[in-house]
Design an enzyme around this catalytic site. Structure first.
Site, mmCIF file in Angstrom:
data_model
loop_
_atom_site.group_PDB
_atom_site.id
_atom_site.type_symbol
_atom_site.label_atom_id
_atom_site.label_comp_id
_atom_site.label_asym_id
_atom_site.label_seq_id
_atom_site.Cartn_x
_atom_site.Cartn_y
_atom_site.Cartn_z
ATOM 1 N N HIS A 359 -28.709 31.752 -37.157
ATOM 2 C CA HIS A 359 -28.744 32.098 -38.663
ATOM 3 C C HIS A 359 -30.240 31.841 -39.467
ATOM 4 O O HIS A 359 -30.118 32.044 -40.179
ATOM 5 C CB HIS A 359 -27.563 32.027 -39.868
ATOM 6 C CG HIS A 359 -27.713 33.002 -40.248
ATOM 7 N ND1 HIS A 359 -28.452 33.821 -41.022
ATOM 8 C CD2 HIS A 359 -26.474 33.463 -41.233
ATOM 9 C CE1 HIS A 359 -27.332 34.594 -41.257
ATOM 10 N NE2 HIS A 359 -26.795 34.117 -41.860
ATOM 11 N N SER A 473 -23.035 39.738 -49.715
ATOM 12 C CA SER A 473 -24.368 39.569 -49.652
ATOM 13 C C SER A 473 -24.805 40.607 -50.030
ATOM 14 O O SER A 473 -24.472 42.018 -49.406
ATOM 15 C CB SER A 473 -25.058 39.094 -47.697
ATOM 16 O OG SER A 473 -25.634 39.983 -47.324
ATOM 17 N N GLN A 573 -21.014 43.035 -44.544
ATOM 18 C CA GLN A 573 -21.030 43.980 -43.973
ATOM 19 C C GLN A 573 -22.338 44.536 -42.874
ATOM 20 O O GLN A 573 -23.101 44.833 -43.743
ATOM 21 C CB GLN A 573 -20.486 46.035 -44.724
ATOM 22 C CG GLN A 573 -20.788 47.647 -43.952
ATOM 23 C CD GLN A 573 -21.053 47.925 -44.354
ATOM 24 O OE1 GLN A 573 -21.728 49.237 -43.780
ATOM 25 N NE2 GLN A 573 -22.182 48.544 -45.918
#
Length: 643
Positions: A359, A473, A573
């Site tokens: 990431h 986020s 999501q």
């Protein structure tokens, strides 16, 4: 001094999408697959300029706006509003005083704000937080990348390719097509609210790696023109497989032949050098030095791995259930991987497949688009996967060997033990909810994302009888080098609604009214956060500018500052009809990591915690989803009778 910053940074590192998985509109998240429709130059909004010399992918890049710095007053008001549902009146009064002191005309916030505004205007910085955040949230982060930084996608089954060699070949063909568009700059940019968004992070997708170092890791990027190979891992062994020979890309049949040869060549398991990448970053840094000193050839082997276009892991496993698949792609056995690579496709012996991402330099939106593309072209047969031609002059897969002495073997043994200990502390549950999806949610006239956030809030309230700080986020990619901002989901409105759902004396009509207010409150915050007007990044930046020996303002010493950024729920999501799961780890030991997908007729939740009862949370999520449907069904307009 930086404890709260580190806590927030860990959230970013542990929640892929990490926490920027999906750009938000005010009404509904935007599918990445639909984001790349080409714009006409005449439809460009004011301020955006098309520079065609940069190629299609980066043509808007230089004209994207810079990330703004909110005013102190904006952040103070939004911050105090976010504290109200979390604190007692006495605690809120104390926090209010600390905030007022901070933003007073002669308060410490004024000087820090001046410095931050100057940094934003400095032409050396395209984005005032970019270097700071990459360092604090990722590169200086010392915990293992697996399970705390990495994330996974679980692919839908390809019923035409149960043979793992065929599945791996098709995935590689599709990924190479996407790579070609990225390398040549012909990939169409993405858009959010009809505005082009930053494509800068795509340069960290292929031929890249994270490298362990002290006090901070660093990324490396290799020339794609000089490194035309993928890395294949089978039974802990590494193989260098060329994906282009004599200027021609290997077709699917040729790749299939190469994968079959890897299966043949990889007989018995060998010492798992890849396990070293699962360690604490300082431990891995020291082990890397030992690996390099064990034999001069080990440096060449490391470069072969780090320079590879991407990784294909051929696991000798056969996961079936959604939980088994989640474990396989989230962390695997800790050995048949190279966790520092940003792209690892995983194919199992039963033909199931998934993806694991690292990431640090790239959020989830680009890899979501990559995986959506890969599955789309495979399932809809949009590329030629059937060419039977196999050239006779193709090179054999090349074994990438490491010399492993006793010292290195000792490091490998420790890494495997530590990995098993860390993973063993985690509980994972999958709630594949089939009751309804975004089709019905839209009929309720709700943002699907905000709606599911309320499912999570209600489930947590059912389990604990209260709401606690929650992270979602929000993407800030409409700005140059934009990554993410925090959306603080818990609001006074959402807390009031959750309490009402537990009170049978409150009529449903009032519960619906409170629910609508909670949805509106969520949409307001996430829209502001996506516009660079959130609380957490601004306060992070101001604190970062404190000089050595400078007194830490009362705002940062206030317990509410640390508590309100301790993410008891870390959520994000990502949605694709081609996936049957995705997820990552929790952020704090007292919290849950909940990744969710919103598809047309279903919802999917991946719940991770350290022994808090992930299965129980899964049950409450299902129960909350059912109760919300039952609450809102009566609000639907009856269908008009046909005459």
């Amino acid at each position: 001094m930086f404890a709260a910053i580190a806590r927030t940074a860990r959230t970013e590192a542990r929640s892929p999408a990490l926490r920027n998985i999906i750009p938000r509109q005010t009404q509904t998240p935007l599918r990445l697959a639909t984001m790349a429709s080409r714009r006409n130059n005449s439809s460009l909004p004011a301020g955006y300029v098309e520079d065609k010399s940069k190629g299609p992918m980066l043509r808007f890049q230089d004209s994207l706006p810079k990330l703004p710095v909110p005013t102190l007053e904006e952040t103070a008001a939004r911050y105090l509003k976010s504290l109200k549902p979390l604190l007692s009146p006495a605690e809120l009064e104390k926090s209010t005083k600390a905030v007022q002191e901070f933003i007073a005309p002669n308060g410490p916030g004024r000087k820090l704000q001046e410095k931050l505004l100057a940094r934003r205007e400095d032409p050396k910085h395209k984005n005032w937080i970019y270097e700071w955040w990459n360092d604090a949230a990722y590169l200086s982060y010392r915990d293992p990348v697996v399970p705390y930084v990495s994330y996974f996608y679980s692919h839908r089954d390809d019923k035409r390719r149960r043979d793992p060699a065929k599945r791996a070949a098709a995935i590689t063909t599709a990924a190479l097509e996407f790579k070609k568009q990225v390398d040549t700059g012909t990939l169409e940019p993405e858009y959010m609210k009809k505005l082009p968004i930053c494509m800068d992070s795509y340069k960290w997708m292929f031929n890249c790696s994270r490298v362990a170092a002290k006090p901070a890791d660093y990324p490396v990027k290799f020339d794609p023109a000089q490194n035309k190979h993928i890395l294949v891992i089978r039974k802990n062994q590494f193989f260098k497989v060329a994906h282009e020979v004599n200027g021609q890309q290997l077709n699917t049949s040729e790749l299939e032949q190469a994968f079959r040869r890897v299966y043949e060549l990889a007989g018995q398991r060998v010492p798992a050098v890849g396990a070293l990448t699962s360690e604490n970053r300082d431990v891995w840094t020291d082990a890397r030095a030992k690996l390099l000193s064990a034999d001069p050839k080990n440096a060449q082997s490391l470069e072969a791995i780090e320079s590879a276009s991407f990784v294909v892991c051929l696991d000798d496993a056969a996961p079936v259930t959604l939980e088994e698949r989640a474990h396989a792609y989230w962390h695997g056995d800790g050995q048949n991987r190279w966790y520092d690579k940003p792209l690892q496709f995983i194919v199992n012996d039963n033909g199931t497949s998934g993806f694991m991402g690292e990431h640090s330099m790239m959020d989830g939106t680009p890899t979501h688009r990559l995986n959506d593309f890969v599955n789309d072209v495979i399932f809809n047969n949009k590329l030629d996967f059937a060419d039977p031609t196999v050239r006779s002059n193709l090179p054999e897969p090349q074994v990438v060997k490491f010399v492993v002495n006793k010292e290195v073997q000792s490091e490998i043994d420790r890494a495997i033990t530590d990995f098993n200990n860390v993973i063993g502390q985690h509980q994972l549950a999958v709630q594949a909810y089939q009751g309804y999806g975004k089709g019905l949610i839209k009929k309720f006239k709700c943002s699907p994302d905000a709606y599911v956030q309320m499912i999570i809030q209600l489930a947590y309230f059912k389990m604990y009888g209260k709401n606690r700080p929650t992270y979602e986020s929000a993407a800030t990619r409409r700005f140059q080098q934009g990554r993410t901002e925090t959306c603080r989901t818990v609001s006074e409105e959402s807390a009031n609604w959750c309490k009402s759902m537990a009170d049978p004396a409150i009529p449903d009509s009032e519960k619906v009214t409170l629910f609508r207010k909670a949805i509106d409150g969520h949409l307001e915050y996430i829209s502001a956060a996506s516009d660079g007007k959130g609380v957490d990044r601004h306060l992070f930046g101001l604190k970062r500018l404190l000089g050595k020996g400078e007194e830490v303002p009362a705002l940062y010493q206030d317990p509410a500052y640390g508590y309100s950024s301790s993410w008891y729920l870390s959520t994000s999501q990502l949605s694709s009809e081609f996936f049957n799961g995705y997820g990552w780890s929790q952020v704090i030991d007292e919290g849950f990591g909940i990744a969710y997908m919103i598809n047309e007729n279903s919802l999917n939740f991946n719940i991770v915690s350290k022994g808090l009862g992930s299965e129980k949370m899964s049950y409450y999520l299902s129960e909350a989803a059912g109760e919300m449907r039952d609450l809102l069904i009566p609000t639907l307009e009856a269908p008009k009778a046909k005459i």
